[in-house]
Design a protein around this motif. Structure first.
Motif, PDB file in Angstrom:
ATOM      1  N   ILE A   1       3.055   6.671  -0.008  1.00  0.00           N
ATOM      2  CA  ILE A   1       3.952   5.845   0.602  1.00  0.00           C
ATOM      3  C   ILE A   1       3.403   6.014   1.536  1.00  0.00           C
ATOM      4  CG2 ILE A   1       6.423   7.770   1.329  1.00  0.00           C
ATOM      5  CD1 ILE A   1       5.615   7.536  -2.214  1.00  0.00           C
ATOM      6  N   ILE A   2       4.337   4.821   1.710  1.00  0.00           N
ATOM      7  CA  ILE A   2       3.667   3.804   3.600  1.00  0.00           C
ATOM      8  C   ILE A   2       5.365   3.643   4.214  1.00  0.00           C
ATOM      9  CG2 ILE A   2       1.539   3.247   2.217  1.00  0.00           C
ATOM     10  CD1 ILE A   2       2.581   0.531   1.637  1.00  0.00           C
ATOM     11  N   HIS A   3       4.960   2.779   5.451  1.00  0.00           N
ATOM     12  CA  HIS A   3       5.884   1.919   5.785  1.00  0.00           C
ATOM     13  C   HIS A   3       6.364   3.074   6.685  1.00  0.00           C
ATOM     14  CE1 HIS A   3       5.073  -1.870   3.283  1.00  0.00           C
ATOM     15  NE2 HIS A   3       4.537  -1.788   4.998  1.00  0.00           N
ATOM     16  N   CYS A   4       6.822   4.397   6.681  1.00  0.00           N
ATOM     17  CA  CYS A   4       7.041   5.908   7.505  1.00  0.00           C
ATOM     18  C   CYS A   4       6.475   6.125   7.517  1.00  0.00           C
ATOM     19  CB  CYS A   4       8.033   5.693   5.760  1.00  0.00           C
ATOM     20  SG  CYS A   4       7.558   6.990   4.870  1.00  0.00           S
ATOM     21  N   SER A   5       7.315   7.713   8.558  1.00  0.00           N
ATOM     22  CA  SER A   5       6.206   8.630   8.949  1.00  0.00           C
ATOM     23  C   SER A   5       6.074   9.456   7.806  1.00  0.00           C
ATOM     24  CB  SER A   5       7.046   9.112  10.118  1.00  0.00           C
ATOM     25  OG  SER A   5       7.106  11.111  10.577  1.00  0.00           O
ATOM     26  N   VAL A   6       5.110  10.062   8.027  1.00  0.00           N
ATOM     27  CA  VAL A   6       5.238  11.604   7.140  1.00  0.00           C
ATOM     28  C   VAL A   6       5.599  12.238   6.932  1.00  0.00           C
ATOM     29  CG1 VAL A   6       2.080  11.095   7.116  1.00  0.00           C
ATOM     30  CG2 VAL A   6       3.005  12.647   8.838  1.00  0.00           C
ATOM     31  N   ASP A   7       6.676  12.462   7.818  1.00  0.00           N
ATOM     32  CA  ASP A   7       7.679  13.065   8.097  1.00  0.00           C
ATOM     33  C   ASP A   7       8.309  13.058   7.047  1.00  0.00           C
ATOM     34  OD1 ASP A   7       5.707  15.157   9.576  1.00  0.00           O
ATOM     35  OD2 ASP A   7       6.907  14.178  12.284  1.00  0.00           O
ATOM     36  N   GLU A   8       8.966  11.806   7.233  1.00  0.00           N
ATOM     37  CA  GLU A   8      10.029  10.913   6.553  1.00  0.00           C
ATOM     38  C   GLU A   8      10.088  11.545   4.818  1.00  0.00           C
ATOM     39  OE1 GLU A   8      11.793   7.322   7.621  1.00  0.00           O
ATOM     40  OE2 GLU A   8       9.468   7.552   9.046  1.00  0.00           O
ATOM     41  N   VAL A   9       9.024  11.908   4.227  1.00  0.00           N
ATOM     42  CA  VAL A   9       9.096  12.474   2.863  1.00  0.00           C
ATOM     43  C   VAL A   9       9.366  12.963   2.893  1.00  0.00           C
ATOM     44  CG1 VAL A   9       6.957  12.034   1.383  1.00  0.00           C
ATOM     45  CG2 VAL A   9       6.384  10.887   3.632  1.00  0.00           C
ATOM     46  N   CYS A  10      10.308  13.345   1.275  1.00  0.00           N
ATOM     47  CA  CYS A  10      10.472  14.827   0.748  1.00  0.00           C
ATOM     48  C   CYS A  10      10.809  14.348  -0.316  1.00  0.00           C
ATOM     49  CB  CYS A  10      12.266  15.171   1.385  1.00  0.00           C
ATOM     50  SG  CYS A  10      13.152  14.332   1.384  1.00  0.00           S
ATOM     51  N   CYS A  11      10.755  15.932  -1.035  1.00  0.00           N
ATOM     52  CA  CYS A  11      11.252  15.032  -2.904  1.00  0.00           C
ATOM     53  C   CYS A  11      12.024  14.650  -2.875  1.00  0.00           C
ATOM     54  CB  CYS A  11      10.453  16.670  -3.741  1.00  0.00           C
ATOM     55  SG  CYS A  11       9.019  17.167  -3.092  1.00  0.00           S
ATOM     56  N   ASP A  12      12.313  13.927  -3.708  1.00  0.00           N
ATOM     57  CA  ASP A  12      13.751  13.585  -4.678  1.00  0.00           C
ATOM     58  C   ASP A  12      13.853  11.972  -3.610  1.00  0.00           C
ATOM     59  OD1 ASP A  12      13.847  15.192  -7.123  1.00  0.00           O
ATOM     60  OD2 ASP A  12      14.988  16.683  -5.506  1.00  0.00           O
ATOM     61  N   MET A  13      13.113  12.338  -3.475  1.00  0.00           N
ATOM     62  CA  MET A  13      13.218  10.901  -1.636  1.00  0.00           C
ATOM     63  C   MET A  13      13.399   9.186  -2.735  1.00  0.00           C
ATOM     64  SD  MET A  13      11.580   9.711   1.306  1.00  0.00           S
ATOM     65  CE  MET A  13       8.999   8.739   0.950  1.00  0.00           C
ATOM     66  N   PRO A  14      14.494   8.882  -2.677  1.00  0.00           N
ATOM     67  CA  PRO A  14      13.994   7.704  -3.181  1.00  0.00           C
ATOM     68  C   PRO A  14      13.089   6.048  -2.676  1.00  0.00           C
ATOM     69  CG  PRO A  14      15.864   7.383  -2.460  1.00  0.00           C
ATOM     70  CD  PRO A  14      15.357   8.156  -1.933  1.00  0.00           C
ATOM     71  N   VAL A  15      12.209   5.731  -3.404  1.00  0.00           N
ATOM     72  CA  VAL A  15      11.000   4.789  -3.310  1.00  0.00           C
ATOM     73  C   VAL A  15      11.401   3.864  -3.699  1.00  0.00           C
ATOM     74  CG1 VAL A  15       9.501   7.100  -2.109  1.00  0.00           C
ATOM     75  CG2 VAL A  15       9.228   5.933  -4.859  1.00  0.00           C
ATOM     76  N   GLU A  16      10.639   2.922  -3.383  1.00  0.00           N
ATOM     77  CA  GLU A  16      10.342   1.229  -4.668  1.00  0.00           C
ATOM     78  C   GLU A  16       8.913   1.224  -4.520  1.00  0.00           C
ATOM     79  OE1 GLU A  16      13.966  -1.592  -3.062  1.00  0.00           O
ATOM     80  OE2 GLU A  16      12.779  -1.010  -0.882  1.00  0.00           O
ATOM     81  N   VAL A  17       8.406   0.056  -5.612  1.00  0.00           N
ATOM     82  CA  VAL A  17       6.758  -0.263  -5.340  1.00  0.00           C
ATOM     83  C   VAL A  17       6.750  -1.811  -4.784  1.00  0.00           C
ATOM     84  CG1 VAL A  17       7.427  -2.349  -6.913  1.00  0.00           C
ATOM     85  CG2 VAL A  17       4.523  -1.260  -6.579  1.00  0.00           C
ATOM     86  N   VAL A  18       5.350  -1.645  -3.311  1.00  0.00           N
ATOM     87  CA  VAL A  18       5.686  -2.727  -2.946  1.00  0.00           C
ATOM     88  C   VAL A  18       3.777  -2.858  -3.324  1.00  0.00           C
ATOM     89  CG1 VAL A  18       7.223  -2.806  -0.898  1.00  0.00           C
ATOM     90  CG2 VAL A  18       5.222  -1.819  -0.795  1.00  0.00           C
ATOM     91  N   PHE A  19       3.348  -3.840  -2.937  1.00  0.00           N
ATOM     92  CA  PHE A  19       1.889  -4.275  -2.854  1.00  0.00           C
ATOM     93  C   PHE A  19       1.052  -4.289  -2.076  1.00  0.00           C
ATOM     94  CE2 PHE A  19       4.319  -4.609  -7.021  1.00  0.00           C
ATOM     95  CZ  PHE A  19       3.496  -4.152  -7.955  1.00  0.00           C
ATOM     96  N   GLU A  20      -0.014  -3.615  -1.558  1.00  0.00           N
ATOM     97  CA  GLU A  20      -0.643  -4.143  -1.102  1.00  0.00           C
ATOM     98  C   GLU A  20      -2.347  -4.393  -1.220  1.00  0.00           C
ATOM     99  OE1 GLU A  20      -3.088  -0.675   1.954  1.00  0.00           O
ATOM    100  OE2 GLU A  20      -1.313  -0.693   2.389  1.00  0.00           O
ATOM    101  N   LYS A  21      -2.130  -5.565  -0.492  1.00  0.00           N
ATOM    102  CA  LYS A  21      -3.856  -6.326  -0.942  1.00  0.00           C
ATOM    103  C   LYS A  21      -4.946  -5.572   0.001  1.00  0.00           C
ATOM    104  CE  LYS A  21      -3.932 -10.483  -3.035  1.00  0.00           C
ATOM    105  NZ  LYS A  21      -4.495 -10.685  -4.016  1.00  0.00           N
ATOM    106  N   ARG A  22      -5.894  -5.710  -0.545  1.00  0.00           N
ATOM    107  CA  ARG A  22      -7.527  -5.198  -0.791  1.00  0.00           C
ATOM    108  C   ARG A  22      -8.159  -5.787  -1.303  1.00  0.00           C
ATOM    109  NH1 ARG A  22      -7.976   1.198  -0.854  1.00  0.00           N
ATOM    110  NH2 ARG A  22      -6.093   1.083   0.580  1.00  0.00           N
ATOM    111  N   GLY A  23      -8.659  -6.442  -0.442  1.00  0.00           N
ATOM    112  CA  GLY A  23      -9.305  -8.102  -1.276  1.00  0.00           C
ATOM    113  C   GLY A  23      -8.704  -8.449  -2.177  1.00  0.00           C
ATOM    114  N   GLU A  24      -9.231  -8.670  -3.246  1.00  0.00           N
ATOM    115  CA  GLU A  24      -8.747  -9.275  -4.331  1.00  0.00           C
ATOM    116  C   GLU A  24      -8.193  -8.840  -5.448  1.00  0.00           C
ATOM    117  OE1 GLU A  24      -9.206 -13.005  -4.893  1.00  0.00           O
ATOM    118  OE2 GLU A  24     -10.441 -12.953  -2.950  1.00  0.00           O
TER     119      GLU A  24
END
Length: 139
Positions: free
Chosen positions: A101-124
């Protein structure tokens, strides 16, 4: 710029289509044409009915945090990232996948939190990660 020493997944025979989709900005999962089950991680047969009539489909890329942990001590390759969240995300299609889970503070994360996919480039390779889902204002 310094080269990252983080490991990169290696696409094998069962996962080539998945990683190709990620590189195109698509989260692909499998669907059994016989029993209708959605499947993740990539396999050559449906784990529900053992059919080999499985197809790749694009997931909506939306789901919720099923479970998670905050990593505060990590292997050297990830030490610059701590603290970070490793989560089991349950997609709307019903399959679960392990990711960050990225782009938020670790303290914001909780179970049942709605999330959506994003893609992070690492090399190719583009890695599927998840962020807090954009929510529409209610009227």
């Amino acid at each position: 710029m310094m080269e990252s020493n983080k490991p990169i997944p290696i696409a094998d025979g069962d996962s080539v289509a998945f990683w190709k989709g990620c590189n195109e900005g698509k989260l692909l999962i499998q669907h059994c044409q016989d029993c209708g089950s959605y499947i993740f991680y990539p396999r050559i047969v449906c784990p529900g009915c053992m059919s080999d009539h499985v197809e790749w489909i694009e997931s909506k890329g939306k789901g919720k945090v099923y479970s998670y942990t905050v990593v505060r001590r990590s292997p050297l390759a990830f030490s610059d990232d701590v603290p970070y969240v490793v989560a089991m995300v349950e997609l709307e299609e019903g399959v679960r996948m392990l990711s960050n889970i990225i782009h938020c503070s670790v303290d914001e994360v909780c179970c049942d939190m709605p999330v959506e996919v994003v893609f992070e480039k690492r090399g190719e390779t583009a890695l599927p990660m998840f962020q807090l889902a954009a929510t529409l204002p209610t009227e």
